[in-house]
Design a protein around this motif. Structure first.
Motif, PDB file in Angstrom:
ATOM      1  N   PRO A 199      72.448  69.752-108.180  1.00 41.01           N
ATOM      2  CA  PRO A 199      73.426  69.523-107.243  1.00 41.01           C
ATOM      3  C   PRO A 199      74.635  68.452-107.965  1.00 41.01           C
ATOM      4  O   PRO A 199      74.383  67.345-108.397  1.00 41.01           O
ATOM      5  N   MET A 200      75.611  68.709-107.534  1.00 43.35           N
ATOM      6  CA  MET A 200      76.950  67.762-108.009  1.00 43.35           C
ATOM      7  C   MET A 200      76.764  66.507-107.069  1.00 43.35           C
ATOM      8  O   MET A 200      76.706  66.520-105.903  1.00 43.35           O
ATOM      9  N   THR A 201      77.017  65.393-107.714  1.00 42.01           N
ATOM     10  CA  THR A 201      77.110  64.112-106.947  1.00 42.01           C
ATOM     11  C   THR A 201      78.450  64.179-106.166  1.00 42.01           C
ATOM     12  O   THR A 201      79.613  64.928-106.583  1.00 42.01           O
ATOM     13  N   ASP A 202      78.626  63.444-105.233  1.00 42.00           N
ATOM     14  CA  ASP A 202      80.167  63.209-104.478  1.00 42.00           C
ATOM     15  C   ASP A 202      81.086  62.838-105.692  1.00 42.00           C
ATOM     16  O   ASP A 202      82.114  63.377-105.402  1.00 42.00           O
ATOM     17  N   ALA A 203      80.585  61.850-106.310  1.00 44.60           N
ATOM     18  CA  ALA A 203      81.549  61.567-107.573  1.00 44.60           C
ATOM     19  C   ALA A 203      82.050  62.586-108.321  1.00 44.60           C
ATOM     20  O   ALA A 203      83.347  62.867-108.692  1.00 44.60           O
ATOM     21  N   GLU A 204      81.283  63.698-108.640  1.00 41.94           N
ATOM     22  CA  GLU A 204      81.394  64.575-109.569  1.00 41.94           C
ATOM     23  C   GLU A 204      82.287  65.897-108.806  1.00 41.94           C
ATOM     24  O   GLU A 204      83.154  66.445-109.380  1.00 41.94           O
ATOM     25  N   ILE A 205      82.179  65.981-107.443  1.00 39.49           N
ATOM     26  CA  ILE A 205      82.713  67.138-106.865  1.00 39.49           C
ATOM     27  C   ILE A 205      84.169  66.387-106.774  1.00 39.49           C
ATOM     28  O   ILE A 205      85.251  67.348-106.834  1.00 39.49           O
ATOM     29  N   ASP A 206      84.504  65.235-106.309  1.00 39.13           N
ATOM     30  CA  ASP A 206      85.884  64.533-106.118  1.00 39.13           C
ATOM     31  C   ASP A 206      86.458  64.701-107.703  1.00 39.13           C
ATOM     32  O   ASP A 206      87.458  64.937-107.566  1.00 39.13           O
ATOM     33  N   HIS A 207      85.661  64.400-108.738  1.00 36.49           N
ATOM     34  CA  HIS A 207      86.408  64.616-110.069  1.00 36.49           C
ATOM     35  C   HIS A 207      86.858  65.980-110.365  1.00 36.49           C
ATOM     36  O   HIS A 207      87.703  66.293-110.803  1.00 36.49           O
ATOM     37  N   MET A 208      85.954  66.798-110.016  1.00 39.06           N
ATOM     38  CA  MET A 208      86.539  68.398-110.162  1.00 39.06           C
ATOM     39  C   MET A 208      87.801  68.825-109.203  1.00 39.06           C
ATOM     40  O   MET A 208      88.385  69.389-109.753  1.00 39.06           O
ATOM     41  N   ALA A 209      87.488  68.292-108.097  1.00 40.19           N
ATOM     42  CA  ALA A 209      88.655  68.642-107.072  1.00 40.19           C
ATOM     43  C   ALA A 209      90.008  67.775-107.825  1.00 40.19           C
ATOM     44  O   ALA A 209      90.999  68.517-107.612  1.00 40.19           O
ATOM     45  N   VAL A 210      89.889  66.821-108.315  1.00 39.85           N
ATOM     46  CA  VAL A 210      91.199  66.106-108.724  1.00 39.85           C
ATOM     47  C   VAL A 210      91.568  67.015-109.908  1.00 39.85           C
ATOM     48  O   VAL A 210      92.800  67.404-110.103  1.00 39.85           O
ATOM     49  N   GLU A 211      90.789  67.536-110.945  1.00 36.66           N
ATOM     50  CA  GLU A 211      91.066  68.536-112.108  1.00 36.66           C
ATOM     51  C   GLU A 211      91.560  69.547-111.422  1.00 36.66           C
ATOM     52  O   GLU A 211      92.702  70.329-112.179  1.00 36.66           O
ATOM     53  N   LEU A 212      91.070  70.396-110.391  1.00 38.51           N
ATOM     54  CA  LEU A 212      91.557  71.606-110.118  1.00 38.51           C
ATOM     55  C   LEU A 212      92.861  71.677-109.225  1.00 38.51           C
ATOM     56  O   LEU A 212      93.446  72.725-108.980  1.00 38.51           O
ATOM     57  N   LYS A 213      92.831  70.460-108.620  1.00 39.77           N
ATOM     58  CA  LYS A 213      94.038  70.616-107.235  1.00 39.77           C
ATOM     59  C   LYS A 213      95.333  71.041-107.942  1.00 39.77           C
ATOM     60  O   LYS A 213      96.196  71.809-107.277  1.00 39.77           O
ATOM     61  N   PRO A 214      95.820  70.357-109.286  1.00 41.52           N
ATOM     62  CA  PRO A 214      97.180  71.056-109.696  1.00 41.52           C
ATOM     63  C   PRO A 214      97.306  72.578-109.873  1.00 41.52           C
ATOM     64  O   PRO A 214      98.243  73.006-109.720  1.00 41.52           O
ATOM     65  N   ILE A 215      96.091  73.417-110.247  1.00 44.70           N
ATOM     66  CA  ILE A 215      96.116  74.551-110.388  1.00 44.70           C
ATOM     67  C   ILE A 215      95.799  75.395-108.953  1.00 44.70           C
ATOM     68  O   ILE A 215      95.584  76.701-109.179  1.00 44.70           O
TER      69      ILE A 215
END
Length: 340
Positions: A199-215
């Motif tokens: 499972p991804m931690t909240d911080a890891e999901i937030d990090h992935m969201a920041v990376e993917l949000k621009p695309i």
């Protein structure tokens, strides 16, 4: 397909990548004289040890010239580092975990990889095998083309909609944080029983969201809801931004942003990255609603083909379902393992 250099640098910065909050990594370079001839990273994923109760360490970020001596030296360094920490086996490549880029391309189409998928020269498998690593699991990438939709999908759509009154809606960017909380819940619940899943931690999901949000295209981020308003599933496809990255040579500046803006509307494919349902809703045909909505929305955005990846080789239900949709396995990625 060079990744953005700033993204690679950020991955190894403990202040920027949340994987370092719970686990350890040790990167290595191999030199012959003054020339760099290989790289690798030893990874201790404490979350994996905790969830799966197995003393397995990992390696990733592997790149190497075609020389078994260099590969053996890199893997020996990882073995020693993991052994010092009491681990009994080495698995990979993962960079850093199975929630990120993982696997070695061993079979199929050798064209450019889609976004967040691996590429490697064809001699890499032999290098790992000569160093004593053996297959532990294969991962499939499925290819799907616009218009190749069997009639039973449309029948399933009508039946499921009538029987369960499920609604498919797109992501609301104005409520992004609330939507992200729903994604966290679905993602970790839907994959909790999968082999190798952590499972991804909240911080890891937030990090992935920041990376993917621009695309991110919100029309390709879909939620399934019951008439009572319960969110029971989530599906995400992302436009294949690699079609742009290959023109940028790993650099966002000085002209990378301009290139990205110019070519963004020319992306013609996507990767179906996530499609998950709460367990009690599996096998009821809700996936057909997701697929049809996703490909209708993708077609409207000028996207005509998709990769669905990756799927475990022994996830027979999912593989059979994609085959029934007209998909074909066109790439196989492999995870290797060796005792320490």
């Amino acid at each position: 397909m060079p990744p953005l250099k700033r993204d690679v640098q950020a991955a190894f910065d403990p202040e920027k990548h949340p994987f370092h909050l719970h686990s350890e990594v040790q990167p290595y370079l191999a030199f012959r004289g003054n020339e760099v001839v290989g790289r690798i990273c030893a990874i201790r994923n404490r979350k994996h040890e905790e969830i799966h109760d197995e003393a397995v360490g990992f390696f990733g970020w592997f790149e190497c010239v075609d020389d078994p001596e260099v590969a053996e030296a890199l893997l020996r360094a990882v073995r020693g580092w993991l052994r010092e920490r009491g681990l009994a086996a080495m698995r990979g490549p993962t960079s850093f975990s199975t929630n990120e880029t993982c696997g070695l391309l061993v079979d199929g189409d050798r064209g450019p990889p889609v976004v967040l998928m691996a590429y490697n020269p064809p001699y890499y498998p032999a290098l790992l095998e000569s160093a004593g690593l053996r297959k532990v699991k294969d991962l499939y990438a499925w290819h799907m083309v616009e218009g190749h939709w069997p009639e039973h999908m449309f029948r399933a759509e009508k039946l499921v909609t009538r029987r369960y009154r499920i609604r498919i809606r797109t992501l609301d960017m104005s409520r992004f944080e609330e939507e992200l909380a729903l994604i966290r819940h679905i993602y970790n619940a839907a994959w909790e029983k999968n082999w190798g899943f952590v499972p991804m931690t909240d911080a890891e999901i937030d990090h992935m969201a920041v990376e993917l949000k621009p695309i991110l295209n919100p029309e390709l981020a879909l939620f399934a809801e019951t008439p009572e308003g319960e969110t029971i599933g989530f599906a995400l496809a992302i436009p294949d931004f690699n079609q742009i990255l290959k023109r940028m040579n790993g650099r966002l500046f000085p002209f990378g942003i301009l290139k990205a803006l110019i070519h963004k509307r020319k992306i013609t494919s996507m990767r179906v990255l996530i499609l998950g349902l709460l367990e009690r809703w599996r096998g009821k045909g809700v996936d057909a609603l997701f697929y049809l909505a996703m490909f209708r929305n993708g077609t409207a955005a000028g996207i005509h083909e998709a990769e669905q990846s990756w799927i475990l080789e022994d996830n027979h239900k999912m593989n059979a379902a994609i085959a029934r949709l007209g998909g074909r396995v066109y790439r196989t990625y492999r995870l290797y393992e060796a005792p320490l």
